[in-house]
Design an enzyme around this catalytic site. Structure first.
Site, PDB file in Angstrom:
ATOM      1  CB  SER A 110      -0.959  -0.036   1.206  1.00  0.00           C
ATOM      2  OG  SER A 110      -1.980   0.919   1.060  1.00  0.00           O
ATOM      3  CD  GLU A 208      -2.508  -2.576  -4.043  1.00  0.00           C
ATOM      4  OE1 GLU A 208      -3.676  -2.771  -3.679  1.00  0.00           O
ATOM      5  OE2 GLU A 208      -1.764  -1.759  -3.473  1.00  0.00           O
ATOM      6  CG  HIS A 277      -5.551  -2.375  -0.224  1.00  0.00           C
ATOM      7  ND1 HIS A 277      -4.670  -1.985  -1.209  1.00  0.00           N
ATOM      8  CD2 HIS A 277      -5.260  -1.604   0.857  1.00  0.00           C
ATOM      9  CE1 HIS A 277      -3.893  -1.016  -0.754  1.00  0.00           C
ATOM     10  NE2 HIS A 277      -4.223  -0.775   0.500  1.00  0.00           N
TER      11      HIS A 277
END
Length: 306
Positions: A110, A208, A277
């Site tokens: 992330s 992502e 995620h």
């Protein structure tokens, strides 16, 4: 070739840092039991529980924890408690020569994408894109498979993506090989024009994201496309785009946006990987060689440790 960190052994100490936003403290505490089950000892950064708005402490303190853990010879891996915001703020202040002199496992995803990119491109160190302690592993309903992939830190084994976990979809046919790079799309886009701009030449690019509308995904993919990052890549690995749905009536669907840019890039592309995620979250090393074959819907990745 990238620099592979030393693998973990039972009894090793791992350092926990919070280089982004304040982690959920209850989940973080719960995650320590998992690390101890793996036979590891836990050492907390001095500022893990700090709070400074949406940051887990001031820049100098989050930076200090990162430096301390890399310099501590007893610490064999640096694991991030959580993501959120703020790692890009410390990237230009990191002592990369020190990290190069003290290579060790570095794990997160992330917002940590900015640090993965910066550390690898400045030092050659292979790092790990995987679920974090407070935001994933410490949750009461943490997926056992997400936990299972921590074992790659102890073993010299390659990873073959487990196709039974998710149905992969071929967007562009072909075979591609190269180092894996990438991570969170928002963070990759934010590197453009900086000293840490993502290098995708001849590499397999993983993307992502979470909670971004298709129009935002479009903007970021367009930026990567115009910067040559999609056409430079050898192949595209499309990970999980959790809750990336339109909030307005007039919108393209996410699939339409991703298809548009993969066809512009015209490089072998597979979609549907449980990277990001999502649950389960399959963790992989970044910076190692990998091979993708769309006819077999296969992705095989070298071991990230030595």
């Amino acid at each position: 070739m990238g620099v592979k960190p030393q693998r973990l052994r039972i009894g090793d100490t791992v350092g926990i840092i919070a280089p982004a936003s304040p982690p959920n403290q209850e989940n973080l505490q719960r995650s320590f039991a998992f690390l101890e089950e793996l036979g590891l000892k836990v050492r907390l950064g001095k500022h893990v529980y700090d709070q400074y708005g949406y940051l887990a402490g001031k820049d100098k303190d989050r930076l200090a924890d990162l430096h301390t853990m890399f310099m501590d010879s007893e610490v064999k891996a640096v694991i991030c408690a959580g993501g959120g915001y703020g790692t890009g703020r410390i990237a230009s202040q990191i002592d990369y020569q020190m990290i190069k002199n003290h290579p060790k496992i570095f794990w997160g995803y992330s917002d940590i994408t900015f640090l993965h990119t910066a550390i690898r491109q400045q030092t050659g160190l292979i790092t790990f894109h995987g679920p974090m302690l407070a935001s994933d592993i410490g949750k009461a309903d943490a997926d056992p498979l997400s936990k299972e992939y921590f074992k790659q830190l102890f073993e010299l084994t390659s990873i073959q993506y487990p196709n039974e976990v998710s149905e992969l979809e071929v967007l562009i046919d072909g075979k591609a090989s190269g180092e894996i790079t990438g991570g969170n799309l928002s963070l990759l886009a934010s590197t453009i024009g900086t000293a840490f701009e993502i290098d995708t030449k001849g590499k397999l690019l993983l993307i992502e994201d979470i909670n971004e509308e298709p129009r935002s995904i479009d903007r970021m993919l367009n930026q990567l496309h115009m910067a040559g990052k999609l056409t430079d890549a050898a192949g595209l690995i499309i990970g999980d785009f959790n809750n990336c749905v339109p909030e307005r009536e007039l919108s393209l669907e996410l699939d339409e946006v991703i298809s548009h840019y993969t066809h512009l890039a015209n490089k072998p592309a597979l979609k549907g990987f449980k990277f990001g995620h999502c649950s389960p979250h399959i963790s992989i090393p970044l910076g190692v060689q990998a091979e993708m074959d769309t006819s077999e819907k296969q992705l095989i990745i070298d071991s990230g440790v030595r």
